[in-house]
Design a protein around this motif. Sequence first.
Motif, PDB file in Angstrom:
ATOM      1  N   LEU A  25      64.239  32.614  62.833  1.00 29.18           N
ATOM      2  CA  LEU A  25      65.313  32.175  63.953  1.00 29.18           C
ATOM      3  C   LEU A  25      64.908  30.688  64.099  1.00 29.18           C
ATOM      4  O   LEU A  25      64.111  30.112  64.440  1.00 29.18           O
ATOM      5  CB  LEU A  25      65.182  33.018  65.240  1.00 29.18           C
ATOM      6  N   ALA A  26      66.068  29.643  64.140  1.00 32.03           N
ATOM      7  CA  ALA A  26      65.931  28.414  64.198  1.00 32.03           C
ATOM      8  C   ALA A  26      66.921  27.915  65.411  1.00 32.03           C
ATOM      9  O   ALA A  26      68.072  28.400  65.564  1.00 32.03           O
ATOM     10  CB  ALA A  26      66.221  27.713  62.888  1.00 32.03           C
ATOM     11  N   SER A  27      66.442  26.823  66.217  1.00 27.20           N
ATOM     12  CA  SER A  27      67.359  26.111  67.025  1.00 27.20           C
ATOM     13  C   SER A  27      68.279  25.414  66.095  1.00 27.20           C
ATOM     14  O   SER A  27      68.297  25.222  64.960  1.00 27.20           O
ATOM     15  CB  SER A  27      66.417  24.904  67.879  1.00 27.20           C
ATOM     16  N   PRO A  28      69.596  25.210  66.699  1.00 26.37           N
ATOM     17  CA  PRO A  28      70.638  24.463  65.930  1.00 26.37           C
ATOM     18  C   PRO A  28      70.420  23.064  65.647  1.00 26.37           C
ATOM     19  O   PRO A  28      71.251  22.422  64.907  1.00 26.37           O
ATOM     20  CB  PRO A  28      71.769  24.670  66.747  1.00 26.37           C
ATOM     21  N   TYR A  29      69.345  22.305  66.316  1.00 32.52           N
ATOM     22  CA  TYR A  29      69.110  20.999  66.146  1.00 32.52           C
ATOM     23  C   TYR A  29      68.635  20.869  64.681  1.00 32.52           C
ATOM     24  O   TYR A  29      67.910  21.522  64.183  1.00 32.52           O
ATOM     25  CB  TYR A  29      67.962  20.584  67.232  1.00 32.52           C
ATOM     26  N   ASP A  30      69.013  19.631  64.233  1.00 30.14           N
ATOM     27  CA  ASP A  30      68.740  19.491  62.857  1.00 30.14           C
ATOM     28  C   ASP A  30      67.427  19.265  62.363  1.00 30.14           C
ATOM     29  O   ASP A  30      66.927  19.630  61.263  1.00 30.14           O
ATOM     30  CB  ASP A  30      69.314  17.945  62.675  1.00 30.14           C
ATOM     31  N   ARG A  31      66.458  18.790  63.284  1.00 29.28           N
ATOM     32  CA  ARG A  31      65.093  18.771  63.017  1.00 29.28           C
ATOM     33  C   ARG A  31      64.458  20.033  62.674  1.00 29.28           C
ATOM     34  O   ARG A  31      63.456  20.325  62.127  1.00 29.28           O
ATOM     35  CB  ARG A  31      64.340  18.062  63.867  1.00 29.28           C
ATOM     36  N   ALA A  32      64.984  21.239  63.752  1.00 31.02           N
ATOM     37  CA  ALA A  32      64.492  22.377  63.544  1.00 31.02           C
ATOM     38  C   ALA A  32      65.025  23.201  62.447  1.00 31.02           C
ATOM     39  O   ALA A  32      64.322  24.147  61.593  1.00 31.02           O
ATOM     40  CB  ALA A  32      64.925  23.217  64.849  1.00 31.02           C
ATOM     41  N   ARG A  33      66.245  23.212  62.026  1.00 30.03           N
ATOM     42  CA  ARG A  33      66.958  23.679  61.033  1.00 30.03           C
ATOM     43  C   ARG A  33      66.304  23.206  59.400  1.00 30.03           C
ATOM     44  O   ARG A  33      66.019  24.028  58.626  1.00 30.03           O
ATOM     45  CB  ARG A  33      68.635  23.703  60.817  1.00 30.03           C
ATOM     46  N   ALA A  34      66.068  21.965  59.538  1.00 32.60           N
ATOM     47  CA  ALA A  34      65.320  21.422  58.316  1.00 32.60           C
ATOM     48  C   ALA A  34      64.056  21.681  58.227  1.00 32.60           C
ATOM     49  O   ALA A  34      63.684  22.188  57.213  1.00 32.60           O
ATOM     50  CB  ALA A  34      65.447  19.651  58.468  1.00 32.60           C
ATOM     51  N   THR A  35      63.285  21.932  59.419  1.00 31.35           N
ATOM     52  CA  THR A  35      61.813  22.440  59.217  1.00 31.35           C
ATOM     53  C   THR A  35      61.875  23.743  58.496  1.00 31.35           C
ATOM     54  O   THR A  35      61.187  24.326  57.817  1.00 31.35           O
ATOM     55  CB  THR A  35      61.235  22.535  60.493  1.00 31.35           C
ATOM     56  N   ALA A  36      62.669  24.718  59.214  1.00 31.64           N
ATOM     57  CA  ALA A  36      63.040  26.254  58.631  1.00 31.64           C
ATOM     58  C   ALA A  36      63.193  26.178  57.174  1.00 31.64           C
ATOM     59  O   ALA A  36      62.686  26.991  56.298  1.00 31.64           O
ATOM     60  CB  ALA A  36      63.980  26.912  59.397  1.00 31.64           C
ATOM     61  N   SER A  37      64.149  25.282  56.634  1.00 33.25           N
ATOM     62  CA  SER A  37      64.769  25.157  55.363  1.00 33.25           C
ATOM     63  C   SER A  37      63.565  24.930  54.514  1.00 33.25           C
ATOM     64  O   SER A  37      63.284  25.496  53.435  1.00 33.25           O
ATOM     65  CB  SER A  37      65.788  24.609  55.155  1.00 33.25           C
ATOM     66  N   LEU A  38      62.949  23.651  54.986  1.00 36.99           N
ATOM     67  CA  LEU A  38      61.851  23.219  54.132  1.00 36.99           C
ATOM     68  C   LEU A  38      60.664  24.356  53.759  1.00 36.99           C
ATOM     69  O   LEU A  38      59.974  24.457  52.904  1.00 36.99           O
ATOM     70  CB  LEU A  38      61.202  21.898  54.515  1.00 36.99           C
TER      71      LEU A  38
END
Length: 347
Positions: free
Chosen positions: A166-179
């Motif tokens: 589950l990730a925050s919609p903020y770009d830095r959180a989504r990118a962290t989850a994806s990486l």
Amino acid sequence: MSSSFPEYPGSVMISYAPSNTLDHDSSGIYSILICINGRAASCGIMTGTYRTLRNRAAGRELYTAGTVSIPGLYNGYFDALQYSIYVRKRFRMKAARWPGTLWIVRHGESAGNLARDAAMAEGAERIALSTRDVDIALSHRGEDQARALGEAFAGRAEDERPEVILASPYDRARATASLFRSAGGAVADTPICVDERLREKEFGILDGLTVAGVATVFPDQAEFRQLLGKFYHRPPGGESWCDVIFRLRSLMDTIALHYPGKRVMIVAHQVVVLCLRYIIENLSEEQILAIDREGDVANCSVTEYRFDPGLGQEGGMALIGYNMVSHLEAATAPATAEPERTAGVRG
């Protein structure tokens, strides 16, 4: 998946001491063991409301009907006379409202961190940002931190990695989850579910201001925060910690509904990490602020909980580790902490 159970004679029995009531209704979720001809055949979960009848001679209670769910075998209505199911009440599914494992991760270092450092060094009142807070991306070091976290989890067995993220919609959180996922931290098809309730604490009119900027531009807000404290202070158009906690309680209800017993990872922000600790551990304002004063939640740090059936009457989440960064220290991605972006909150 078969459409029905093998038709063997049997009964549904609860192996606990009977009460004084001759017959009654029971509701709940129970672990079960399916037995065919006296031998264990499968296990699963039984749920619903059942009419129970006392078997005085055996000292046990008999379930006559109900609904059973056995992963990979059967889902549907059962007749207790067709097969044998042993239900042990002392193994009642206490974990029904909690995930089995919960990892809470703060996003990697962001470009906003670098901009804030520059503003503080120059004594500026505002942080030089040309995008919305929600669009601030990871720095190169933040990307390395996310990959290092994924590589650390990649070395674990599959049942020690998240089943859902589950990730925050903020770009830095989504990118962290994806990486993290791309680096092997979770299997490739593990869902990353964006949930707006995990978003950063909203700063309102203080957004983008340094500590000095708040004191100069909004001295009344600096005074209010000093008086109320960060837990209760809500800047105009923004949120207090209590507001964040309110939406996170709803998030935890969603996790209880959709992911009981699952391995769940949350990727979000510093205040979210702290407020989740407040909720899960039933802390007081003084306790969570004392934890906050000990230091910042590091970028890509991990806070881990595991379900413990021995906690309280219904079981609970036991804290395994807080703000853990050993995975970064072992890699080439140093740990960083992103201090307060404004006088009111940390990002």
